[in-house]
Design an enzyme around this catalytic site. Structure first.
Site, mmCIF file in Angstrom:
data_model
loop_
_atom_site.group_PDB
_atom_site.id
_atom_site.type_symbol
_atom_site.label_atom_id
_atom_site.label_comp_id
_atom_site.label_asym_id
_atom_site.label_seq_id
_atom_site.Cartn_x
_atom_site.Cartn_y
_atom_site.Cartn_z
ATOM 1 N N ILE A 643 -94.646 33.141 -8.793
ATOM 2 C CA ILE A 643 -94.615 33.590 -7.400
ATOM 3 C C ILE A 643 -94.559 35.099 -7.279
ATOM 4 O O ILE A 643 -94.641 35.633 -6.199
ATOM 5 C CB ILE A 643 -93.443 32.945 -6.626
ATOM 6 C CG1 ILE A 643 -92.126 33.167 -7.362
ATOM 7 C CG2 ILE A 643 -93.691 31.473 -6.379
ATOM 8 C CD1 ILE A 643 -90.912 32.639 -6.610
ATOM 9 N N ALA A 645 -94.084 39.183 -9.522
ATOM 10 C CA ALA A 645 -93.796 39.915 -10.746
ATOM 11 C C ALA A 645 -92.501 40.653 -10.548
ATOM 12 O O ALA A 645 -92.331 41.380 -9.567
ATOM 13 C CB ALA A 645 -94.922 40.904 -11.024
ATOM 14 N N GLU A 647 -89.236 43.086 -12.312
ATOM 15 C CA GLU A 647 -89.202 44.302 -13.121
ATOM 16 C C GLU A 647 -89.312 43.974 -14.609
ATOM 17 O O GLU A 647 -89.863 44.725 -15.397
ATOM 18 C CB GLU A 647 -87.861 44.977 -12.829
ATOM 19 C CG GLU A 647 -87.747 46.374 -13.359
ATOM 20 C CD GLU A 647 -86.315 46.875 -13.237
ATOM 21 O OE1 GLU A 647 -85.585 46.378 -12.358
ATOM 22 O OE2 GLU A 647 -85.949 47.737 -14.049
ATOM 23 N N PHE A 648 -88.823 42.776 -15.011
ATOM 24 C CA PHE A 648 -88.768 42.459 -16.439
ATOM 25 C C PHE A 648 -89.782 41.401 -16.864
ATOM 26 O O PHE A 648 -89.920 41.111 -18.038
ATOM 27 C CB PHE A 648 -87.371 41.939 -16.790
ATOM 28 C CG PHE A 648 -86.311 42.982 -16.659
ATOM 29 C CD1 PHE A 648 -86.038 43.838 -17.699
ATOM 30 C CD2 PHE A 648 -85.598 43.116 -15.478
ATOM 31 C CE1 PHE A 648 -85.055 44.811 -17.585
ATOM 32 C CE2 PHE A 648 -84.619 44.086 -15.358
ATOM 33 C CZ PHE A 648 -84.348 44.934 -16.412
ATOM 34 N N GLY A 649 -90.447 40.760 -15.913
ATOM 35 C CA GLY A 649 -91.394 39.699 -16.264
ATOM 36 C C GLY A 649 -91.713 38.908 -15.009
ATOM 37 O O GLY A 649 -91.323 39.283 -13.911
ATOM 38 N N GLU A 650 -92.432 37.806 -15.204
ATOM 39 C CA GLU A 650 -92.841 37.026 -14.037
ATOM 40 C C GLU A 650 -91.649 36.368 -13.341
ATOM 41 O O GLU A 650 -90.655 36.060 -13.976
ATOM 42 C CB GLU A 650 -93.805 35.916 -14.438
ATOM 43 C CG GLU A 650 -95.188 36.399 -14.777
ATOM 44 C CD GLU A 650 -95.346 36.727 -16.243
ATOM 45 O OE1 GLU A 650 -94.627 36.127 -17.057
ATOM 46 O OE2 GLU A 650 -96.163 37.605 -16.565
ATOM 47 N N VAL A 651 -91.834 36.162 -12.048
ATOM 48 C CA VAL A 651 -90.879 35.334 -11.304
ATOM 49 C C VAL A 651 -91.627 34.046 -10.983
ATOM 50 O O VAL A 651 -92.749 34.088 -10.480
ATOM 51 C CB VAL A 651 -90.438 36.027 -9.995
ATOM 52 C CG1 VAL A 651 -89.411 35.168 -9.270
ATOM 53 C CG2 VAL A 651 -89.869 37.397 -10.287
ATOM 54 N N ASP A 762 -79.144 49.267 -3.271
ATOM 55 C CA ASP A 762 -80.588 49.085 -3.047
ATOM 56 C C ASP A 762 -80.805 48.061 -1.945
ATOM 57 O O ASP A 762 -81.651 47.188 -2.056
ATOM 58 C CB ASP A 762 -81.250 48.630 -4.358
ATOM 59 C CG ASP A 762 -82.766 48.769 -4.293
ATOM 60 O OD1 ASP A 762 -83.261 49.438 -3.366
ATOM 61 O OD2 ASP A 762 -83.450 48.189 -5.159
HETATM 62 O O1 ACK Z 1 -92.031 38.419 -1.379
HETATM 63 P P1 ACK Z 1 -92.024 37.304 -2.340
HETATM 64 O O2 ACK Z 1 -92.746 36.069 -2.050
HETATM 65 O O3 ACK Z 1 -90.498 36.933 -2.713
HETATM 66 O O4 ACK Z 1 -92.386 37.881 -3.782
HETATM 67 C C1 ACK Z 1 -91.266 38.259 -4.504
HETATM 68 C C2 ACK Z 1 -91.441 37.863 -5.955
HETATM 69 O O5 ACK Z 1 -90.675 36.712 -6.179
HETATM 70 C C3 ACK Z 1 -91.017 38.948 -6.939
HETATM 71 O O6 ACK Z 1 -89.658 39.249 -6.758
HETATM 72 C C4 ACK Z 1 -90.152 36.238 -4.958
HETATM 73 N N1 ACK Z 1 -88.816 35.731 -5.212
HETATM 74 C C5 ACK Z 1 -87.829 36.326 -5.922
HETATM 75 N N2 ACK Z 1 -86.739 35.552 -5.924
HETATM 76 C C6 ACK Z 1 -87.043 34.432 -5.225
HETATM 77 C C7 ACK Z 1 -86.317 33.262 -4.868
HETATM 78 N N3 ACK Z 1 -85.048 33.104 -5.235
HETATM 79 N N4 ACK Z 1 -86.948 32.326 -4.147
HETATM 80 C C8 ACK Z 1 -88.222 32.517 -3.753
HETATM 81 N N5 ACK Z 1 -88.942 33.603 -4.056
HETATM 82 C C9 ACK Z 1 -88.366 34.549 -4.780
HETATM 83 C C10 ACK Z 1 -90.130 37.386 -3.997
#
Ligand code: ACK
Length: 1000
Positions: A643, A645, A647-651, A762
């Site tokens: 979903i 990227a 700072e350290f790798g994919e999310v 932040d």
């Molecule tokens: O704006 P987004 O869809 O929401 O894109 C970023 C991406 O991952 C990189 O940080 C999404 N993200 C981060 N943590 C979560 C979470 N707990 N649930 C759903 N999306 C998340 C974030």
């Protein structure tokens, strides 16, 4: 055709077309030097077509195909059209049929130049600045008749940069590159068509490609070319095949993302037995080396006394005469049977024969040495021997002896016994060679005279005894020393002790009280031992026997002394321990204090609320992770899609199974492979922080995976992602109450954090996550360390690691981070929310933001923002940080607004009269002119529009409505919004100035 264009009746067209040639040659370098992308498969590239392109134009005199040759004699195909003077243009250009190949979605990249209509006089009615891109799918590869109605529109293409007459003069190249996605494509191929409706365009190149994740090697597995899914958010899971001579450890997998990138490597292959890894392949071990286990370990040199003549050996063979026992590991040297024991001596008396020997000189390289004793009875002819009968007893046993001695009992008198003693080790059984033995023949007539007379007791206590004996009067050989052997009578033969002395007396200590002992002594001369002296038997006294009755007084004194001493010892120990405890408690408190001191600025923890512990105060950061985060077994996690990227790798998003519970959706942050220890620590630091929090407005940590790869942080899933992009996507969709509800949630989360003594540093809408119920939760707990570690980052003028626009001035200037600086950031988040994700201070540079804040400028209220909320924002942005509201005040203020929604009805733009308290109005900078004002909000391009429409003073501007702004020619909604917001502030400022009696 060029001539036709050049011969056009209006001079400007000569210019617009004349630019073609100058542009083309400049373009050559741009076009041909462009790097190719390994994850793109090109279906068409007009810059690479050597012959005629053969594209069709309708009508014939619409688009004009021009092919020029570059300096390498390669053709450059351009298509141009410039009928800007004539109305109702409908000129089509159609490509050849393009095969789809494996593509499911294609990308069309257009490079073109476009002439700015404003720069051509007299063409306002007819000149256009866009053209349309169409496509048509078909299985027919032969050219079919062109019917515009069969084509589907992909998009209207406008230029980011159009060129003017002036650019031509300055030979400025304004080449536009636009890329459009088309898909899903299902037929065998397709045509592209370009419709011109009256613009002046040179289409310089068309590149059509699709994306693929290219064949790759990862973790000793190969992954084939893979076409991404059309749905750009879902991934293709690809299972890798191990490279030659490797085998699967965990199923190797990669995910193919929409952009042709490989993501989230999972599992791996390892080199098989006999092979080692080198540069992504498994190479055979060289002769002389071996590898006994699969895994990413290196081949090892054969251990001593072993060899391998062949490549890829799983094991090394033992040299001749050397062996490996069944349980020996392959890493162990080959060994051989031991040499025989040495120096066998014996001692005999009437009842027992004691044999003793020295260990072999060569143990064969092993430690598992044992001995076997074989007894033979031989007659006069030593070859006529028979095994001793079963009457003979060996203590402890005849075979498998661990000590180098044995006692033989029940032998017959006047017989010759030969004892053969062999040494053995773990490989003796494997050798076919006869085992060498050490032999000794003993006649039971033997046993030299006892050189030692009667043994007597000199004195004894309950656990010691002093003995002495008669020395031999005239020994044939001098006595070297005496050996005293003693044992408990009850346990005779089971164990004994011995000691040596040169004098004919000994004191033996360590005896048990009330126990009967046997003592006997023998002398050692250079010829060996004599027989033992007759046994001396003595029973030690019991506990009280030492205390004679006539020693009563002594006893009292001794008891008192012992008692006093014991008391002294107890007291000393008591003080030492309590002192030490206090020291320990103090030290512990100090380290706790140190940890808690992280909530800087002397924050006093809120009573009843846990305080935050800075994971950096742990010597071992892994300990902090394990203290605050649960370790999750990766088999419980199912990754579904990437979903974003981090700072350290994919999310990624996915599901987490918990035994006995329903699967829950989770977000999984991964740590990219190839990290260094510090990155792993920083990555897991966030989990150590998050794991300490438990609040409905703070993102919840489910756990971490640290014991296998990839390292992951698993948190609750927030369906709507981050707040800034969520708001941008849903611009204008929510009621003010809904927005205030979101802000209330964030403030409540921040109140919890500040009560715990945690400073976020932040806080920004991008770091707030939103779930499907619009609940906002604070996330992203990674930054504080980065700032602490990197003093440069705080001062960087380019923004660097400090989020300048969100950060309070004292934190930017001298890193004074506190809950009060978080409150400043909260004000910015309020502004982001009320403006639906607008960028704070728009495109102003960071430096300008810092300067304007310093000068007192504050963000104006976004359009539609209730006065009460803008006032709260301004309150958060007080220069004096002590005057800013606390989060607890913010939460109760927002609660009041929610309970009393009419308080939200007054919008900033509605204010007509003076504010109730002039002190509430911020000190906005005084703009002298419209130009200054527009410059400050980066809208200078509209200066002429204001002037032309008669708005020449700030007073007149302050009366403008949004319709007025539209009417003067501000057509972009974002720009309208920015200008109107600023006008509202201007209005307040002017009112304030009037109140003070100034005039602008
Ligand atoms: O704006 P987004 O869809 O929401 O894109 C970023 C991406 O991952 C990189 O940080 C999404 N993200 C981060 N943590 C979560 C979470 N707990 N649930 C759903 N999306 C998340 C974030």
């Amino acid at each position: 055709m060029v001539g036709q264009l050049l011969g056009n009746p209006v001079g400007i067209l000569d210019m617009s077309c004349g630019v073609k040639f100058s542009l083309i040659f400049v373009l050559l370098r741009v076009l041909f030097t462009d790097s190719s992308h390994s994850n793109q498969v090109v279906l068409l590239d007009t810059t690479a077509v050597l012959g005629e392109l053969g594209w069709k134009t309708y009508p014939m005199n619409g688009w004009d195909a021009i092919t020029e040759m570059d300096e390498h004699n390669r053709p450059i195909h351009t298509f141009q059209v410039c009928h800007v003077m004539e109305p109702n243009q409908n000129n089509w250009l159609r490509s050849n049929w393009i095969s789809r190949e494996a593509a499911q979605k294609i990308y069309v990249e257009l490079r073109f130049t476009l002439r700015d209509c404003n720069s051509i006089p007299w063409v306002s009615g007819t000149c256009k600045e866009t053209f349309n891109l169409f496509y048509m799918e078909t299985d027919e590869s032969h050219a079919i008749k062109f019917k515009p109605g069969q084509y589907t529109k992909i998009d209207t293409i406008a230029a980011d940069e159009s060129f003017t007459q002036m650019d031509l003069g300055d030979r400025i190249l304004k080449l536009n590159t636009e890329v459009r996605e088309v898909g899903p494509i299902t037929k065998k191929g397709f045509y592209l068509a370009f419709q011109d409706i009256g613009a002046c365009i040179a289409l310089v190149s068309v590149r059509v490609y699709y994306k693929k994740c290219p064949f790759t090697f990862r973790n000793l597995a190969t992954f084939p070319d893979t076409i991404p899914r059309v749905d750009s958010s879902s991934l293709v899971e690809v299972r890798g095949a191990c490279v030659k001579n490797a085998e699967e450890r965990d199923t190797p997998k990669l995910y193919c993302g929409a952009d042709g990138d490989w993501l989230v490597p999972l599992g791996r292959c390892v080199c098989s037995v006999g092979y080692e890894e080198l540069d992504g392949t498994c190479l055979a071990c060289r002769p002389g080396f071996y590898k006994a286990f699969s895994g990413n370990i290196k081949c090892s040199k054969c251990p001593p006394h072993s060899f391998s003549y062949e490549e890829s050996s799983p094991l090394c063979h033992c040299e001749k005469g050397f062996f490996r026992a069944e349980k020996d590991p392959p890493t162990m040297a080959c060994t051989r049977p031991p040499s025989p024991p040495r120096n066998v001596i014996f001692n005999i008396n009437e009842t027992s024969l004691f044999l003793e020997w020295s260990p072999p000189s060569d143990t064969g390289g092993r430690k598992d040495l044992t001995y076997n004793v074989l007894c033979k009875k031989c007659g006069a002819d030593p070859r006529q021997c028979e095994l001793c009968g079963g009457d003979l007893r060996f203590v402890p046993r005849p075979q498998g002896l661990i000590n180098a001695s044995v006692t033989v009992l029940d032998f017959t008198a006047h017989a010759n016994y030969t004892f053969e003693i062999e040494s053995l080790n773990g490989v003796s059984e494997l050798s076919s060679f006869p085992r060498p033995v050490a032999a000794i023949t003993i006649s039971t007539d033997q046993g030299g005279p006892s050189l030692v007379g009667m043994v007597r007791k000199d004195w004894a206590s309950q656990n010691s005894i002093a003995l002495s004996w008669q020395e031999p009067e005239q020994p044939t050989l001098p006595v070297l020393d005496y050996e005293i052997k003693y044992y408990e009578k009850e346990h005779e033969q089971l164990s004994y002790s011995s000691t040596r002395t040169k004098a004919p007396s000994v004191i033996i200590t360590g005896l048990k009280p009330s126990t009967r002992y046997i003592f006997h002594v023998r002398a050692r001369t250079s010829a060996g031992y004599s027989s033992y002296s007759p046994k001396f038997e003595y029973e030690t006294g019991d506990e009280t026997s030492d205390m004679a009755a006539d020693q009563g007084q002594v006893l009292v004194i001794v008891t008192a002394a012992v008692g006093g001493f014991t008391l002294l010892v107890i007291l000393t120990l008591f003080f030492l321990i309590t002192g030490r405890c206090q020291w320990y408690i103090k030290a512990k408190m100090k380290s706790e204090e140190k940890r808690r001191a992280h909530y800087q600025n002397g924050h006093i923890p809120f009573p009843g609320i846990k305080t935050y512990i800075d994971p950096d105060t742990y010597e071992d950061p892994t300990q902090a992770v394990h203290e605050f985060a649960k370790e999750i077994d990766p088999s419980r996690i199912r990754i579904e899609r990437v979903i974003g990227a981090g700072e350290f790798g994919e999310v990624c998003s996915g599901r987490l199974r918990t035994p006995g519970k329903r699967e829950i959706p989770v977000a999984i942050k991964t740590l990219k492979g190839g990290y260094v220890e510090r990155q792993r620590r920083d990555f897991l630091r966030e989990a150590s922080i998050m794991g300490q929090f438990d609040h409905p407005n703070i993102i919840r940590l489910e756990g971490v995976v640290t014991k296998s790869r990839p390292v992951m942080i698993v948190v609750e899933y927030m369906e709507n992602g981050s707040l800034d992009s969520f708001l941008r996507k849903h611009d204008g969709h929510f009621t003010v109450i809904q927005l205030v509800g979101m802000l209330r949630g964030i403030a409540s989360g921040m109140k919890y954090l500040s009560d715990m003594g945690y400073v976020h540093r932040d806080l920004a809408a991008r770091n707030i996550l939103v779930n499907s119920n619009l609940v906002c939760k604070v996330s992203d707990f990674g930054l504080s360390r980065v700032l602490e570690d990197d003093p440069e980052a705080a001062y960087t003028t380019s923004g660097g690691k400090i989020p300048i626009r969100w950060t309070a001035p004292e934190a930017i200037a001298y890193r004074k981070f506190s809950s009060a600086s978080d409150a400043w950031s909260y004000g910015i988040v309020m502004w982001e929310v009320m403006s639906y994700g607008e960028r704070p201070y728009w495109e102003m540079s960071n430096q300008d933001v810092i300067l304007s804040i310093e000068e007192g400028y504050r963000l104006p209220a976004p359009m539609g923002c209730p006065v009460a909320l803008h006032q709260l924002m301004l309150h958060c942005w007080q220069k004096e940080r002590g005057l800013r509201p606390k989060f607890t005040d913010i939460v109760s203020f927002l609660d009041k607004l929610i309970r009393n929604p009419s308080s939200l009805l007054t919008l900033v733009e509605d204010i007509q009269g003076l504010p109730e308290s002039p002190g509430d109005v911020p000190e906005y900078p005084m703009f002298i002119s419209i130009g200054d004002w527009l410059d400050s909000i980066k809208m200078s391009q509209y200066k002429n529009n204001f002037m032309a429409a008669g708005y020449t003073t700030l007073d007149s501007v302050s009366t403008m409505s949004i319709e007025d702004v539209r009417r003067i020619g501000v057509t972009l909604i974002g720009h309208q919004r920015r200008i109107v917001s600023s006008i509202q502030t201007l209005r307040l400022q002017l009112l304030h100035v009037q109140e003070k009696g100034f005039h602008v």
